[in-house]
Scaffold this active site. Structure first.
Site, PDB file in Angstrom:
ATOM      1  CG  HIS A 219      -0.238   0.309   2.503  1.00  0.00           C
ATOM      2  ND1 HIS A 219       0.454  -0.647   3.200  1.00  0.00           N
ATOM      3  CD2 HIS A 219      -0.104   1.459   3.206  1.00  0.00           C
ATOM      4  CE1 HIS A 219       0.975  -0.102   4.270  1.00  0.00           C
ATOM      5  NE2 HIS A 219       0.654   1.170   4.319  1.00  0.00           N
TER       6      HIS A 219
HETATM    7  C1  UD1 Z   1      -1.782   5.497   6.204  1.00  0.00           C
HETATM    8  C2  UD1 Z   1      -0.452   5.856   6.889  1.00  0.00           C
HETATM    9  C3  UD1 Z   1       0.519   4.703   6.708  1.00  0.00           C
HETATM   10  C4  UD1 Z   1      -0.073   3.393   7.214  1.00  0.00           C
HETATM   11  C5  UD1 Z   1      -1.396   3.167   6.487  1.00  0.00           C
HETATM   12  C6  UD1 Z   1      -2.075   1.915   6.960  1.00  0.00           C
HETATM   13  C7  UD1 Z   1       0.163   8.237   6.885  1.00  0.00           C
HETATM   14  C8  UD1 Z   1       1.083   9.219   6.304  1.00  0.00           C
HETATM   15  N1  UD1 Z   1       0.146   7.024   6.277  1.00  0.00           N
HETATM   16  O1  UD1 Z   1      -1.514   5.363   4.820  1.00  0.00           O
HETATM   17  O2  UD1 Z   1       1.692   4.983   7.465  1.00  0.00           O
HETATM   18  O3  UD1 Z   1       0.826   2.344   6.914  1.00  0.00           O
HETATM   19  O4  UD1 Z   1      -2.259   4.289   6.750  1.00  0.00           O
HETATM   20  O5  UD1 Z   1      -3.185   1.646   6.167  1.00  0.00           O
HETATM   21  O6  UD1 Z   1      -0.526   8.533   7.841  1.00  0.00           O
HETATM   22  N2  UD1 Z   1      -8.953   5.244   1.981  1.00  0.00           N
HETATM   23  C9  UD1 Z   1     -10.230   4.763   1.941  1.00  0.00           C
HETATM   24  N3  UD1 Z   1     -10.807   4.405   3.125  1.00  0.00           N
HETATM   25  C10 UD1 Z   1     -10.188   4.523   4.320  1.00  0.00           C
HETATM   26  C11 UD1 Z   1      -8.876   5.021   4.333  1.00  0.00           C
HETATM   27  C12 UD1 Z   1      -8.277   5.371   3.161  1.00  0.00           C
HETATM   28  O7  UD1 Z   1     -10.846   4.631   0.901  1.00  0.00           O
HETATM   29  O8  UD1 Z   1     -10.786   4.168   5.359  1.00  0.00           O
HETATM   30  C13 UD1 Z   1      -8.289   5.586   0.704  1.00  0.00           C
HETATM   31  C14 UD1 Z   1      -8.425   7.016   0.294  1.00  0.00           C
HETATM   32  O9  UD1 Z   1      -8.600   7.026  -1.083  1.00  0.00           O
HETATM   33  C15 UD1 Z   1      -7.096   7.634   0.637  1.00  0.00           C
HETATM   34  C16 UD1 Z   1      -6.155   6.467   0.490  1.00  0.00           C
HETATM   35  O10 UD1 Z   1      -6.910   5.303   0.825  1.00  0.00           O
HETATM   36  O11 UD1 Z   1      -6.799   8.701  -0.192  1.00  0.00           O
HETATM   37  C17 UD1 Z   1      -4.949   6.537   1.396  1.00  0.00           C
HETATM   38  O12 UD1 Z   1      -5.354   6.766   2.760  1.00  0.00           O
HETATM   39  P1  UD1 Z   1      -4.430   7.649   3.741  1.00  0.00           P
HETATM   40  O13 UD1 Z   1      -5.009   7.667   5.088  1.00  0.00           O
HETATM   41  O14 UD1 Z   1      -4.150   8.945   3.081  1.00  0.00           O
HETATM   42  O15 UD1 Z   1      -3.050   6.893   3.749  1.00  0.00           O
HETATM   43  P2  UD1 Z   1      -2.690   5.346   3.760  1.00  0.00           P
HETATM   44  O16 UD1 Z   1      -2.100   5.015   2.432  1.00  0.00           O
HETATM   45  O17 UD1 Z   1      -3.830   4.502   4.229  1.00  0.00           O
END
Ligand code: UD1
Length: 374
Positions: A219
């Site tokens: 991811h």
């Molecule tokens: C975040 C953490 C990362 C951790 C990961 C675990 C930071 C900088 N990164 O990354 O360290 O390893 O979480 O998962 O804080 N999204 C959804 N639903 C959700 C959450 C996210 O659809 O419940 C999608 C969204 O499109 C979002 C993308 O996933 O833009 C990324 O989510 P984000 O919280 O920005 O970062 P992670 O890649 O999950």
């Protein structure tokens, strides 16, 4: 969180001399299993009231709610509902929504976990308001500032009042950065506390799970947002799937990339929904090998004795390589494929458990918090 959990821990924490309020902040999936044991251990002491703030960084049922249910965590008192966005948008939203909440709560201590945007955002608010902050999982360093998490780690540790490290390398890193040593406590790994407690309840998901398989999670932006490299990774997985099936629970970020590409995926690479904690634990436990770019999974596979290949240039968790089952394979497709094939052929490196990864880290934290606040 008005419910005080009635659980027994091996060594009870003494009552607090005067009533104190401790607020815990969680936001993203890897925070939940770290906060759960600390909340439970502190609930053993009388005179402590605990509150739980969820920033809403992760919000899907399968990225958040299901973890609260399975870990028997109390419902958050407050959800800031910040959702997704750029790093600046997400961090800014957490900062501006958390400030009035924590000002009203007036906690004696705020506990933040890991290295996600919610960790640094809320630690910064507290530092500026003069509210004490404890950082659980302090001191980890990849020495790679292109990783957003590394920025979050370094900054959070600079402003925290209490720093709880999972392994000795964390203490050394903090000493090098000039953090006063009296703030730093080596306590062990709280994520392993949760694993130890939950492992007897782990159960495979209701799908056809083959006897041998490679479990994959990817991811990180460096793997899944770089399309040509992600295509190479999919090719290697397809090659490995000619030997044993590949099970690949897909993170929402990775799902977005998969949706954006035209090609099909080899049928032996089975894409799954993100798995609940207990099902993912069982999948790790029974896997022949795990291929990942996660931080926590490097630790869980080390505890479980399952070979882990980390598709990154570096790790902030070197103990999983030095003691554990982890191998960092970098971004070289040949190294990934060759190492994986060696493991499938039975060539597995010897491993052992890092010190203090014994299921009691949260109790150590609770005792230190008690001594600090009393
Ligand atoms: C975040 C953490 C990362 C951790 C990961 C675990 C930071 C900088 N990164 O990354 O360290 O390893 O979480 O998962 O804080 N999204 C959804 N639903 C959700 C959450 C996210 O659809 O419940 C999608 C969204 O499109 C979002 C993308 O996933 O833009 C990324 O989510 P984000 O919280 O920005 O970062 P992670 O890649 O999950």
């Amino acid at each position: 969180m008005s419910v005080i959990l009635a659980v027994s821990v091996a060594q009870l924490v003494r009552p607090f001399a005067m009533p104190v309020t401790i607020s815990h902040v969680v936001g993203a999936r890897p925070n939940f299993m770290k906060a759960a044991p600390v909340i439970r251990a502190l609930a053993e002491a009388s005179g402590v009231q605990q509150t739980l703030v969820h920033t809403g960084q992760h919000y899907n049922v399968n990225m958040s709610d299901v973890f609260f249910q399975q870990l028997a965590m109390p419902a958050p008192d407050v959800n800031l509902r910040v959702g997704s966005g750029t790093h600046a948008q997400q961090t800014a939203a957490i900062i501006s929504r958390f400030e009035p909440i924590v000002t009203k709560m007036e906690p004696s201590l705020v506990m933040v976990y890991g290295d996600v945007n919610s960790t640094i955002a809320t630690a910064m608010v507290c530092a500026k308001l003069g509210i004490k902050v404890a950082h659980v999982e302090a001191g980890l360093r990849s020495f790679d500032r292109t990783m957003p998490e590394e920025i979050n780690r370094v900054l959070t540790d600079q402003i925290a009042d209490l720093l709880f490290t999972p392994s000795e390398d964390g203490n050394r890193n903090l000493e090098r950065e000039g953090i006063p040593q009296e703030r730093v406590h080596l306590v062990g790994n709280v994520m392993i506390d949760t694993l130890v407690r939950m492992l007897p309840l782990a159960s495979l998901p209701a799908i056809d799970v083959p006897p041998r398989y490679i479990l994959v999670t990817l991811h990180r932006p460096s793997n899944v947002d770089d399309l040509p490299w992600f295509e190479r990774l999919l090719e290697i997985l397809a090659k490995l799937a000619e030997h044993v099936p590949v099970l690949f629970p897909v993170h929402p970020r990775t799902a977005r990339t998969l949706e954006s590409r035209a090609g099909s995926i080899n049928g032996c690479v089975r894409l799954l929904e993100p798995q609940p904690y207990l099902q993912f634990l069982a999948l790790q436990q029974h896997a022949t090998m795990v291929v990942t770019d996660s931080g926590g999974i490097q630790e869980e596979t080390t505890y479980l004795g399952v070979p882990c290949l980390t598709v990154r240039k570096n790790t902030e968790r070197p103990v999983t390589v030095d003691c554990g089952t982890n191998t960092v394979v970098g971004y070289d497709p040949k190294v990934l494929a060759d190492t994986a094939l060696r493991i499938l052929a039975g060539q597995v490196k010897p491993s052992s458990l890092p010190p203090l990864w014994d299921g009691h880290a949260a109790e150590r934290i609770a005792r230190i918090v008690h001594n600090t606040l009393c």
